[in-house]
Design a protein around this motif. Structure first.
Motif, PDB file in Angstrom:
ATOM      1  N   UNK A  39      46.150  22.738 -48.971  1.00  0.00           N
ATOM      2  CA  UNK A  39      45.612  21.483 -49.488  1.00  0.00           C
ATOM      3  C   UNK A  39      45.366  21.579 -50.987  1.00  0.00           C
ATOM      4  N   UNK A  40      45.793  20.549 -51.706  1.00  0.00           N
ATOM      5  CA  UNK A  40      45.527  20.445 -53.141  1.00  0.00           C
ATOM      6  C   UNK A  40      45.175  18.993 -53.433  1.00  0.00           C
ATOM      7  N   UNK A  41      43.884  18.720 -53.612  1.00  0.00           N
ATOM      8  CA  UNK A  41      43.456  17.344 -53.857  1.00  0.00           C
ATOM      9  C   UNK A  41      43.839  16.445 -52.713  1.00  0.00           C
ATOM     10  N   UNK A  42      44.560  15.374 -53.031  1.00  0.00           N
ATOM     11  CA  UNK A  42      44.956  14.389 -52.022  1.00  0.00           C
ATOM     12  C   UNK A  42      46.233  14.772 -51.277  1.00  0.00           C
ATOM     13  N   UNK A  43      46.799  15.947 -51.596  1.00  0.00           N
ATOM     14  CA  UNK A  43      48.064  16.352 -50.998  1.00  0.00           C
ATOM     15  C   UNK A  43      47.907  17.565 -50.088  1.00  0.00           C
ATOM     16  N   UNK A  44      48.871  17.711 -49.178  1.00  0.00           N
ATOM     17  CA  UNK A  44      48.992  18.921 -48.363  1.00  0.00           C
ATOM     18  C   UNK A  44      50.445  19.376 -48.414  1.00  0.00           C
ATOM     19  N   UNK A  45      50.654  20.630 -48.836  1.00  0.00           N
ATOM     20  CA  UNK A  45      51.977  21.247 -48.736  1.00  0.00           C
ATOM     21  C   UNK A  45      52.121  21.783 -47.323  1.00  0.00           C
ATOM     22  N   UNK A  46      53.141  21.327 -46.603  1.00  0.00           N
ATOM     23  CA  UNK A  46      53.311  21.729 -45.218  1.00  0.00           C
ATOM     24  C   UNK A  46      54.656  22.376 -44.961  1.00  0.00           C
ATOM     25  N   UNK A  47      54.636  23.526 -44.276  1.00  0.00           N
ATOM     26  CA  UNK A  47      55.870  24.185 -43.852  1.00  0.00           C
ATOM     27  C   UNK A  47      56.129  23.790 -42.405  1.00  0.00           C
ATOM     28  N   UNK A  48      56.878  22.737 -42.231  1.00  0.00           N
ATOM     29  CA  UNK A  48      57.123  22.178 -40.906  1.00  0.00           C
ATOM     30  C   UNK A  48      58.462  22.700 -40.380  1.00  0.00           C
ATOM     31  N   UNK A  49      58.452  23.902 -39.788  1.00  0.00           N
ATOM     32  CA  UNK A  49      59.679  24.542 -39.320  1.00  0.00           C
ATOM     33  C   UNK A  49      59.905  24.243 -37.833  1.00  0.00           C
ATOM     34  N   UNK A  50      59.955  22.935 -37.538  1.00  0.00           N
ATOM     35  CA  UNK A  50      59.989  22.501 -36.147  1.00  0.00           C
ATOM     36  C   UNK A  50      61.295  22.845 -35.432  1.00  0.00           C
ATOM     37  N   UNK A  51      62.403  23.048 -36.178  1.00  0.00           N
ATOM     38  CA  UNK A  51      63.691  23.336 -35.549  1.00  0.00           C
ATOM     39  C   UNK A  51      64.137  24.776 -35.705  1.00  0.00           C
ATOM     40  N   UNK A  52      63.211  25.667 -36.056  1.00  0.00           N
ATOM     41  CA  UNK A  52      63.547  27.067 -36.324  1.00  0.00           C
ATOM     42  C   UNK A  52      64.236  27.748 -35.152  1.00  0.00           C
ATOM     43  N   UNK A  53      63.897  27.377 -33.945  1.00  0.00           N
ATOM     44  CA  UNK A  53      64.467  28.025 -32.765  1.00  0.00           C
ATOM     45  C   UNK A  53      65.969  27.796 -32.644  1.00  0.00           C
ATOM     46  N   UNK A  54      66.505  26.800 -33.368  1.00  0.00           N
ATOM     47  CA  UNK A  54      67.936  26.520 -33.334  1.00  0.00           C
ATOM     48  C   UNK A  54      68.723  27.479 -34.217  1.00  0.00           C
ATOM     49  N   UNK A  55      68.023  28.223 -35.087  1.00  0.00           N
ATOM     50  CA  UNK A  55      68.695  29.124 -36.028  1.00  0.00           C
ATOM     51  C   UNK A  55      68.940  30.491 -35.401  1.00  0.00           C
ATOM     52  N   UNK A  56      70.046  31.130 -35.789  1.00  0.00           N
ATOM     53  CA  UNK A  56      70.296  32.507 -35.387  1.00  0.00           C
ATOM     54  C   UNK A  56      69.548  33.471 -36.297  1.00  0.00           C
ATOM     55  N   UNK A  57      69.268  33.037 -37.523  1.00  0.00           N
ATOM     56  CA  UNK A  57      68.471  33.821 -38.457  1.00  0.00           C
ATOM     57  C   UNK A  57      68.026  32.916 -39.591  1.00  0.00           C
ATOM     58  N   UNK A  58      67.042  33.403 -40.353  1.00  0.00           N
ATOM     59  CA  UNK A  58      66.623  32.645 -41.523  1.00  0.00           C
ATOM     60  C   UNK A  58      65.128  32.543 -41.684  1.00  0.00           C
ATOM     61  N   UNK A  59      64.732  31.881 -42.761  1.00  0.00           N
ATOM     62  CA  UNK A  59      63.317  31.715 -43.068  1.00  0.00           C
ATOM     63  C   UNK A  59      63.159  30.622 -44.112  1.00  0.00           C
ATOM     64  N   UNK A  60      61.940  30.154 -44.259  1.00  0.00           N
ATOM     65  CA  UNK A  60      61.603  29.179 -45.295  1.00  0.00           C
ATOM     66  C   UNK A  60      60.198  29.485 -45.785  1.00  0.00           C
ATOM     67  N   UNK A  61      60.039  29.531 -47.096  1.00  0.00           N
ATOM     68  CA  UNK A  61      58.736  29.785 -47.705  1.00  0.00           C
ATOM     69  C   UNK A  61      58.467  28.699 -48.739  1.00  0.00           C
TER      70      UNK A  61
END
Length: 255
Positions: A39-61
């Motif tokens: 959370x930063x003020x009125x915003x939220x940075x969100x890592x929404x990795x809802x489809x990660x299970x479809x990947x054979x490998x990978x990441x997101x930061x």
């Protein structure tokens, strides 16, 4: 591809498995958890990795890189392989001014300056994502996507050509200084209205009023003006490839 991006699901997963940081002093550290948020003020940075299970490998930061008043910046390096569906939607969500009837919103002034460096080909999009509901804070009824870039991806549509490309419901709609093609479909949970720049234009510096897209849909009778705006996000949907997405300045206010 947007069926899991709901407020209720995200809230449940955040409670179960995420790191949720409220920024007193600004948190600029990198976060890589599936549903981490900062959370930063009125915003939220969100890592929404809802489809990660479809990947054979990978990441997101992702990490917030600056925040001043209503302007925020962030970066999102990601790498996904395998599968054909969206893996992550790393985004900034606005938490102020929501749950108002669409007919009472006068404007949503927005600026968004971004860039993306890639290694090889990628499948992704850069888009605003808005949801409306019949009640304040209620379940999603309509999703409004405003794409600023389409990297070999594609919108949800009721109609597809013989070659498998989505067919637009309406073409060359002049809004916010650009022309857009509108695609209409469903993700199985709610209606999806996707505005894509005509002729494949990539808009890396957007400045305009998001409310004109809402007014277009309410004016055409597609969405009731009595619906409530419950969610407003901006980010990149990543499907496959390797890229670093950077926003140097983003600001949005609901009036």
């Amino acid at each position: 591809m947007h069926s899991f991006k709901t407020t209720l699901l995200s809230a449940f997963l955040l409670l179960c498995s995420s790191t949720h940081v409220h920024a007193g002093a600004l948190d600029t550290s990198s976060h890589c958890g599936d549903y981490d948020s900062v959370t930063a003020g009125q915003y939220v940075l969100g890592l929404d990795q809802w489809g990660k299970s479809d990947a054979s490998s990978g990441s997101s930061c992702a990490a917030i890189t600056s925040f001043d008043g209503t302007t925020i910046a962030w970066k999102n390096p990601w790498k996904w392989a395998g599968g054909y569906n969206v893996k992550s939607y790393t985004n900034i969500q606005l938490n102020n001014g929501l749950n108002k009837p669409l007919q009472t919103i006068s404007s949503i002034p927005t600026t968004w300056k971004w860039s993306q460096s890639t290694s090889g080909s990628v499948v992704a999009d850069v888009a605003f994502d808005l949801f409306t509901s019949a009640t304040p804070g209620g379940s999603n009824h309509n999703e409004i996507m405003i794409w600023l870039a389409n990297f070999s991806s594609g919108p949800i549509s009721y109609s597809y050509s013989a070659s498998g490309n989505a067919v637009a419901f309406a073409n060359s709609i002049p809004l916010a200084g650009y022309t857009w093609n509108l695609y209409v479909g469903t993700n199985g949970y709610n209606n999806v209205y996707s505005f894509l720049p005509s002729n494949g234009t990539i808009i890396t510096k957007f400045g305009g009023d998001l409310n004109v897209f809402i007014k277009y849909l309410t004016g055409s009778g597609s969405i009731s003006s009595s619906e409530y705006l419950t969610t407003l996000q901006a980010g990149t949907e990543a499907t496959s490839g390797t890229a670093t997405f950077r926003t140097s300045a983003y600001s949005v206010v609901i009036n």
